[in-house]
Design a protein around this motif. Structure first.
Motif, short mmCIF file in Angstrom:
data_model
loop_
_atom_site.label_atom_id
_atom_site.label_comp_id
_atom_site.label_asym_id
_atom_site.label_seq_id
_atom_site.Cartn_x
_atom_site.Cartn_y
_atom_site.Cartn_z
N LYS A 122 1.01 -1.24 0.03
CA LYS A 122 0.12 -0.12 -0.07
C LYS A 122 0.88 1.29 -0.08
N GLU A 123 2.10 1.05 0.00
CA GLU A 123 2.94 2.38 -0.08
C GLU A 123 3.48 2.78 -1.19
N ASP A 124 3.51 4.25 -1.32
CA ASP A 124 3.87 4.68 -2.62
C ASP A 124 5.51 4.50 -2.87
N VAL A 125 5.80 4.64 -1.65
CA VAL A 125 7.48 4.64 -1.60
C VAL A 125 7.81 4.05 -0.40
N HIS A 126 8.99 3.07 -0.14
CA HIS A 126 9.31 2.36 0.80
C HIS A 126 10.68 2.81 1.60
N TYR A 127 10.69 2.26 2.93
CA TYR A 127 11.69 2.78 3.63
C TYR A 127 12.71 1.61 3.66
N TRP A 128 14.10 1.91 3.80
CA TRP A 128 15.36 1.15 3.61
C TRP A 128 15.66 0.50 5.06
N GLY A 211 15.34 5.55 6.63
CA GLY A 211 15.42 4.26 7.41
C GLY A 211 13.84 4.26 7.80
N PHE A 212 13.39 5.09 8.34
CA PHE A 212 11.99 5.36 8.88
C PHE A 212 11.51 6.82 9.23
N GLY A 213 10.34 7.16 8.71
CA GLY A 213 9.93 8.57 8.70
C GLY A 213 9.64 9.00 10.05
N ASP A 214 9.58 10.19 10.09
CA ASP A 214 9.20 10.99 11.33
C ASP A 214 7.89 10.47 11.85
N HIS A 215 7.78 10.32 13.39
CA HIS A 215 6.57 9.72 13.81
C HIS A 215 6.82 9.99 15.25
N LEU A 231 19.51 7.40 14.73
CA LEU A 231 18.27 8.13 15.27
C LEU A 231 18.57 9.51 15.61
N GLN A 232 17.24 10.24 14.85
CA GLN A 232 17.32 11.76 15.18
C GLN A 232 15.96 12.05 15.85
N MET A 233 15.95 13.13 16.60
CA MET A 233 14.86 13.53 17.36
C MET A 233 14.49 14.85 16.75
N HIS A 234 13.14 15.34 16.83
CA HIS A 234 12.87 16.71 16.53
C HIS A 234 12.44 17.62 17.64
N LYS A 235 13.05 18.77 17.90
CA LYS A 235 12.99 19.79 18.84
C LYS A 235 13.41 21.07 18.32
N ASP A 236 12.13 21.95 18.76
CA ASP A 236 12.08 23.33 18.39
C ASP A 236 12.47 23.76 17.08
N ARG A 271 12.89 10.03 14.02
CA ARG A 271 12.88 9.16 12.72
C ARG A 271 14.23 8.56 12.54
N GLY A 272 14.62 7.81 11.60
CA GLY A 272 15.81 6.89 11.28
C GLY A 272 16.42 7.18 10.15
N VAL A 273 17.72 7.44 9.84
CA VAL A 273 18.15 7.79 8.92
C VAL A 273 19.16 6.64 8.49
#
Length: 344
Positions: A122-128, A211-215, A231-236, A271-273
């Motif tokens: 069901k995905e238009d584009v896939h994660y690595w 690797g995996f999108g933001d969530h 691993l990256q995190m979103h802040k400010d 998210r994962g890069v």
């Protein structure tokens, strides 16, 4: 099984078009590792007592929604054994993994090995990434569905799951005390324990793949063992890299803790890069309410008053999960968050 990234990606020179993210979902500019994310030593000694540790955790939960812990009680040998075990697992011949493969993620049915996101077709584009996922509690009910190879899998992962559970409840008790709640407050909403082992093979162009999108995780709290940066995190309004400290666990606050704390604690978007040189394997353990039961989640009554009004409504966790999964399938950009329908 050819769908598994690890089964075909070795030596590829470019990212296939169905793995190239649209511009708004790509990693973007270089993200530096953040040195401000707290690293908390859980070992009490003459210079630091339990309340000091509780205060450090509480501040980290409020400011970042993520922190790392050392001296947490899970031995270095056990963590190294897990790294070796999962290296072996993802490098096994395809035939040895065939019985585990599923084209969708369905942890409720037991153990599954899948690729990319929740439903590949069901995905238009896939994660690595490839993921092995299975429940862990109650242990004796879960282990029969786990992989039979490597032969030591069930014994070693079973011991690991028990030790991570001990660590998890210790940290949850400290979070409860930091909020002014009783020890054991979160026991009733952390019965479900599951593991997801994410494997990210080297990617020829990490700037266009993810690797995996933001969530933000929908459960209560998540514990991550990582061996490589990713691993990256979103802040400010910015993405920050989380340094992979040897033998540490990354602790992530999730939606249910934000709600139960009546908004006092901050859940962490992350998210994962990928990278182009080394495979990365992250060993993730999720704690949360049992999603098969009509468990009601709401802000702790002790945290609601005339000066601190209730900011989230009560709801059934299984309904929250249904709505959360539907949210993930909505097209980008999304203006709302999964929490918005539950705000008062």
């Amino acid at each position: 099984m050819a769908l598994l990234v690890s089964s075909w990606s070795n030596g590829v020179q470019s990212v296939p078009k169905d793995y190239v993210m649209p511009p708004e979902k790509r990693p973007g500019d270089f993200v530096s590792v953040c040195n401000e994310i707290p690293v908390i030593d859980l070992q009490e000694n003459a210079n630091i007592d339990r309340w000091d540790i509780i205060q450090q955790i509480h501040k980290a939960c409020q400011e970042f929604g993520v922190f790392q812990v050392i001296n947490h009680g899970v031995s270095e040998k056990m963590m190294e054994d897990m790294r070796v075990l999962y290296h072996e697992f993802f490098n096994m011949p395809i035939d040895d993994k065939l019985g585990l493969f599923s084209e969708t993620s369905n942890v409720a049915s037991g153990c599954s090995l899948f690729t990319s996101g929740l439903d590949y077709h069901k995905e238009d584009v896939h994660y690595w990434r490839d993921t092995l996922r299975h429940p862990c509690h109650p242990l004796e009910e879960c282990t029969p569905s786990w992989p039979e190879k490597p032969a030591r899998y069930r014994e070693e992962v079973g011991k690991y799951a028990v030790e991570v559970r001990k660590m998890g409840f210790k940290i949850l008790d400290m979070i409860a005390e930091g909020l002014g709640l009783n020890k054991g407050y979160f026991n009733g909403v952390s019965e479900e324990q599951a593991m997801a082992i994410n494997h990210y093979p080297p990617c020829p162009d990490p700037s266009v793949a993810m690797g995996f999108g933001d969530h933000t995780d929908p459960n209560l709290i998540t514990f991550l063992q990582q061996d490589q940066y990713g691993l990256q995190m979103h802040k400010d309004g910015k993405w920050l890299g989380v340094d992979p400290i040897p033998n540490a666990f990354v602790v992530t606050i999730c939606y249910q803790l934000e709600i139960i704390s009546n908004g006092k604690l901050k859940s962490a978007e992350h998210r994962g890069v990928t990278n182009s040189t080394e495979p990365r394997t992250s060993i993730v353990t999720f704690f949360g309410p049992n999603h098969t039961l009509p468990i009601v989640v709401e802000p702790a009554k002790e945290l609601v008053s005339s000066t601190n009004p209730q900011v989230f409504k009560a709801y059934q966790y299984n309904n929250f999960i249904t709505n959360y999964l539907a949210y993930l399938n909505k097209p980008l950009p999304r203006s709302e968050t999964p929490l918005d329908p539950y705000r008062l």
